[in-house]
Design a protein around this motif. Sequence first.
Motif, PDB file in Angstrom:
ATOM      1  N   SER A 135      -9.235  10.859 -39.333  1.00  0.00           N
ATOM      2  CA  SER A 135     -10.561  10.391 -39.746  1.00  0.00           C
ATOM      3  C   SER A 135     -11.597  11.507 -39.600  1.00  0.00           C
ATOM      4  O   SER A 135     -12.509  11.631 -40.427  1.00  0.00           O
ATOM      5  N   SER A 176       0.029  13.115 -37.139  1.00  0.00           N
ATOM      6  CA  SER A 176      -0.524  11.999 -37.940  1.00  0.00           C
ATOM      7  C   SER A 176      -1.360  11.029 -37.113  1.00  0.00           C
ATOM      8  O   SER A 176      -1.344   9.819 -37.344  1.00  0.00           O
ATOM      9  N   ASN A 177      -2.110  11.550 -36.139  1.00  0.00           N
ATOM     10  CA  ASN A 177      -2.992  10.720 -35.325  1.00  0.00           C
ATOM     11  C   ASN A 177      -4.128  10.162 -36.199  1.00  0.00           C
ATOM     12  O   ASN A 177      -4.854  10.929 -36.837  1.00  0.00           O
ATOM     13  N   PRO A 178      -4.342   8.843 -36.252  1.00  0.00           N
ATOM     14  CA  PRO A 178      -5.372   8.259 -37.119  1.00  0.00           C
ATOM     15  C   PRO A 178      -6.790   8.740 -36.790  1.00  0.00           C
ATOM     16  O   PRO A 178      -7.616   8.903 -37.691  1.00  0.00           O
ATOM     17  N   THR A 229      -9.857   5.331 -45.261  1.00  0.00           N
ATOM     18  CA  THR A 229      -9.774   5.865 -43.901  1.00  0.00           C
ATOM     19  C   THR A 229     -10.752   5.158 -42.966  1.00  0.00           C
ATOM     20  O   THR A 229     -11.929   5.003 -43.283  1.00  0.00           O
ATOM     21  N   GLU A 230     -10.251   4.742 -41.814  1.00  0.00           N
ATOM     22  CA  GLU A 230     -11.081   4.075 -40.799  1.00  0.00           C
ATOM     23  C   GLU A 230     -11.963   5.106 -40.088  1.00  0.00           C
ATOM     24  O   GLU A 230     -11.450   6.043 -39.472  1.00  0.00           O
ATOM     25  N   GLU A 255      -2.332  16.611 -39.938  1.00  0.00           N
ATOM     26  CA  GLU A 255      -1.207  15.696 -39.716  1.00  0.00           C
ATOM     27  C   GLU A 255      -0.062  16.397 -38.992  1.00  0.00           C
ATOM     28  O   GLU A 255       0.608  15.800 -38.145  1.00  0.00           O
TER      29      GLU A 255
END
Length: 308
Positions: free
Chosen positions: A127, A121-123, A56-57, A116
């Motif tokens: 995070s 499902s926003n990155p 995960t970023e 999600e």
Amino acid sequence: MVIFLSILWNNIIPLSVMIAIGITLHRVFSLDIKTLSKLNFYLFSPAIIFKLLYTTEVTLKSAMSVLLFFVVFMGLMYVCVEGVIRLRGMQGGRRGAMRNSVLFYNSANYGIPLNELVFASNPFTLSVQVLIMMLQALLPNTYGIYSVNAHRISGKEIVRTILKQPVIYVIPLGFLMRGFHVPIPHALNVPLDYAANAFIGTALVTLGVQLGSMTVSFRSFMLKDVLLSCGLRLLVGPILAFGVVKLIQLDGLMAQALIVSSCVPTSLSSVLLAVEFDNEREFASQAVLTSTLLSIVTVTLVIYVLKI
């Protein structure tokens, strides 16, 4: 109504099916819950935490904001649960079990799918949820072990027990390997995926096995404590989270993601701790089951109030 049905269909029903499978398997085969607990503590839980941290970023700014929120939020939650414990006059293992049922929330197999679903499902919001999950994973393996054992074993024994938990080594390892871009060999990555994917199913089956081994109880003192735990976790939790994001001046998606992360039900970790260290298994199991069912209404309400 759409949000209510989505949470019911995407979160509650799948969890309930796996719990029911655990109950059925235990009734038929009398499964060894201690073995299941050790698999969760020493293999599957560390695997999924490492995998999520490694893949995960996460930015430093986000990490510091989440850490500040978490410290303030958990401090306030601790004050609230400690007040209830003292007012109720709880003694022995029930004190630790009550703290764990409120402070440890289901940030992994409930929180991540919920994040999600709510944020499409926003990155960035994912995070944030992964960071919360990491911190929540660290607590049961440190403070949680202390909480359920403080009334019966020495401080040195508690420290030795904590140092045996893989999670406390997996978290810094995951951050370091991601930070220095260290690749995972294929021969290790494949079994890591297998172990990580097994966590949620095994944890839910373990809860089912514990529930299947319980005698149904309607004792008033147990019911009151379970409902108090659920009230603190599902109602007081998101209210405090809203106050904390205002206090530390967070807004936008970060604030919404943190509030949503705080409204989920009691973590399976409280049951795993209760089973592993033989402390108030019945109370821990009932708190998880009851809070999960009640969360259908409370989580929907929080999402509605946030107008996401």
